[in-house]
Design a protein around this motif. Structure first.
Motif, PDB file in Angstrom:
ATOM      1  N   GLU A 152       2.895  -6.197  -7.877  1.00 58.27           N
ATOM      2  CA  GLU A 152       2.592  -5.005  -8.672  1.00 58.27           C
ATOM      3  C   GLU A 152       2.487  -5.345 -10.157  1.00 58.27           C
ATOM      4  OE1 GLU A 152       5.423  -1.973  -7.832  1.00 58.27           O
ATOM      5  OE2 GLU A 152       5.045  -1.982  -5.674  1.00 58.27           O
ATOM      6  N   ILE A 166       4.183   5.687  -7.206  1.00 61.74           N
ATOM      7  CA  ILE A 166       4.542   4.557  -6.347  1.00 61.74           C
ATOM      8  C   ILE A 166       6.042   4.586  -6.044  1.00 61.74           C
ATOM      9  CG2 ILE A 166       4.693   2.047  -6.217  1.00 61.74           C
ATOM     10  CD1 ILE A 166       2.145   1.890  -7.859  1.00 61.74           C
ATOM     11  N   ILE A 172       1.461   1.773  -2.253  1.00 62.06           N
ATOM     12  CA  ILE A 172       0.510   1.389  -3.294  1.00 62.06           C
ATOM     13  C   ILE A 172      -0.912   1.460  -2.739  1.00 62.06           C
ATOM     14  CG2 ILE A 172       2.166  -0.152  -4.436  1.00 62.06           C
ATOM     15  CD1 ILE A 172       0.677  -2.516  -3.192  1.00 62.06           C
TER      16      ILE A 172
END
Length: 577
Positions: A152, A166, A172
């Motif tokens: 991420e 998220i 995601i």
């Protein structure tokens, strides 16, 4: 352990301590989580998903919407509730899955633990595996979360990414990190995968475990994967072997060492069935099989609760605890029907007989108050007819209300209330009978038995009242009470009929032919003669006990010499005949 040293050791140790603490803190709270208010939302909807027992649209939704003239507001919108279906996805249903494994795993563990103490079994078969499972899951889970955070931070654009969403959803956008169909497709995602970091939520579930092992170099990753595969193979082989072993024992009638060829047969058959299921149905077939396993866990849960109670009593008995050693049991058991009403061990004089048992059980099914009246007469004396009338009223009202549901809404619930009161009254009577006959047990098990097995309980108590077993009237002083027995001389073999019934059957008639000729039996000071009776005589400390031959013959089959510790006086129990 290798991953612990290979990765950030400090981080993993911190995670282990913290996660273990969170588990201990929340295990009670989460263990009682039922999603009460989210489940209530199912009743507020009419979308066909309501499968909860007795809460269909006719109970609330139809009446309310008909009264107001429109449908109800979506409760998720009104109250901000989470999905009411979450509880169906929760891992609590894995408990049922594991419980369904209990029969063969328990028998296997018991077999390989023969000769060991309970402490050793607890430490080796319960505590050690639990703490190892904590360690394995926390290490692998922490490394998985760490890998996801690396992805991420590396691939998501902070200007366009809603990190709060998220965090809330735990999901995601795979396209945003350059993944499609479980594979990295963008240049950045491929280069990150080359150094061992993958977007785990976007990968195939079968690859995730091995992806976590990738960041440590190809050689180490290959070694870890090989070890993992070997461990998985050994796990399935030992699981299949233990299952085959237990199946072999059961099919061989409980033989401790059944034929090896038969064991091979079960192993091959189980493997062939698993292969056929996978080939024919794939993952759908496994899902169905898992659902069946979870369903089978429900009755096993009840059985395990009963087994826990039995284990506790066995431990109390082995520890010579007075409350259980000075108790006895009912003449007949609730589960004697499982042995064709012919259980082993009941003395001939106490066995009620097949015909009497069946008649009593049939009467107890349709008119339990008739069977219970005999018990009431023995326990409650002058108020017996009142107790029988109360039971009859409650039972008949229950049946009548169940029939009345056809014409009167909710009448059945009045009936079930009467039934619970009926079971409670029967429980009180059974507790009274326990005290009168010195039968070991508790109010909880009595209520459970009366609630779901009332015919067997009524029949049991009727046959108990009609048996020649001695009865202790609480209103009359008794020469013998189990609870007053000396602590240092508990009565042995409580659970064995031949020994238990010594204290409750009639003494055998005097048979002169069995009398020992010529000479009296002498017992020196410091010893006592114990007979199945309720009379005791005190003997001075230094005086021998003289018992004529005829008296020895009366109880000869039950004479027991008991060594006594030095004290002011000691007791010899003499046969009642």
């Amino acid at each position: 352990v290798m991953l612990l040293f290979t990765d950030n050791t400090w981080f993993l140790l911190n995670s282990y301590v913290q996660s273990l603490g969170y588990y201990i803190q929340y295990v009670i709270q989460v263990g009682f989580e039922c999603d009460t208010w989210q489940q209530l939302n199912i009743e507020f909807k009419n979308n066909g998903e309501n499968q909860l027992w007795d809460s269909g649209p006719n109970k609330l939704y139809d009446k309310v919407t008909k009264a107001i003239g429109h449908s109800l507001t979506d409760p998720s919108t009104a109250f901000g509730s989470a999905s009411e279906l979450w509880i169906h996805w929760w891992t609590i249903f894995y408990w049922g899955w594991w419980i369904s494994w209990a029969p063969f795993v328990g028998m296997f563990v018991a077999t390989i633990s023969r000769g060991r103490t309970l402490r050793q079994i607890f430490m080796g078969a319960i505590a050690a595996p639990v703490f190892y499972s904590f360690f394995f899951l926390i290490v692998m889970g922490s490394l998985g979360i760490k890998m996801e955070r690396v992805v991420e931070l590396s691939l998501l654009d902070p200007k366009t990414t809603d990190y709060q969403k998220i965090t809330q959803t735990g999901m995601i956008d795979c396209s945003a990190v350059g993944y499609s169909n479980g594979q990295p497709v963008t240049e950045a995602a491929r280069k990150l995968a080359e150094v061992g970091y993958y977007a785990l939520p976007c990968r195939d579930p079968d690859d995730v475990f091995f992806d976590v092992l990738e960041p440590y170099g190809k050689g180490i990753a290959t070694y870890l994967k090989l070890i993992s595969v070997i461990g998985v193979v050994l796990y399935f082989v030992t699981s299949s072997d233990s299952g085959s072993y237990v199946d072999d024992i059961l099919s061989a009638g409980g033989m401790a060492h059944p034929p090896v060829l038969q064991r091979v047969y079960w192993a091959v058959t189980e493997g062939a069935c698993a292969t056929a299921i996978l080939y024919a149905g794939g993952s759908d077939a496994l899902t169905a099989l898992r659902a069946v396993s979870i369903c089978s866990g429900l009755p096993l849960t009840i059985g395990i609760c009963l087994m826990c109670t039995a284990l506790l009593r066995a431990c109390k008995y082995d520890m010579m605890e007075e409350d259980i050693h000075t108790s006895t049991r009912f003449v007949v058991g609730l589960f004697d029907w499982a042995e064709g009403f012919q259980p082993a061990g009941i003395p001939q004089g106490l066995e009620p007989g097949m015909e009497k048992r069946i008649v009593s059980l049939v009467v107890s099914i349709f008119a339990p108050f008739v069977s219970m009246h005999k018990v009431h007469e023995k326990l409650y004396k002058g108020t017996a007819i009142l107790h029988t009338a109360i039971m009859a009223m409650l039972f008949i009202t229950w049946i009548g209300c169940m029939i009345g549901e056809v014409g009167t809404t909710n009448a059945a619930y009045v009936g079930w209330t009467m039934y619970v009161a009926f079971a409670a009254h029967m429980t009180a009577t059974r507790l009274q009978a326990r005290g009168a006959y010195k039968v070991y047990g508790s109010a909880f098990e009595d209520f459970f038995a009366c609630l779901i097995m009332y015919p067997f309980v009524a029949s049991q108590l009727q046959l108990q009242a009609e048996s020649p077993m001695e009865y202790v009237d609480e209103d009359i002083g008794a020469g013998y009470r189990g609870k007053h027995a000396p602590v240092d001389h508990p009565h042995n073999e409580m659970m064995d009929y031949d020994h238990v019934m010594e204290f409750h059957r009639l003494a055998p008639a005097l048979n002169p032919a069995q009398a020992a000729p010529q000479q009296a039996v002498q017992y020196p000071p410091g010893q006592a003669v114990q007979y199945p009776s309720q009379q005791a005589i005190q003997i001075p400390p230094q005086q021998a006990i003289q018992i004529p031959p005829q008296q020895v013959a009366v109880g000869a089959e039950n004479v027991q010499i008991v060594g006594l510790s030095p004290q002011a006086d000691y007791m010899a129990t003499v046969g009642s005949a």
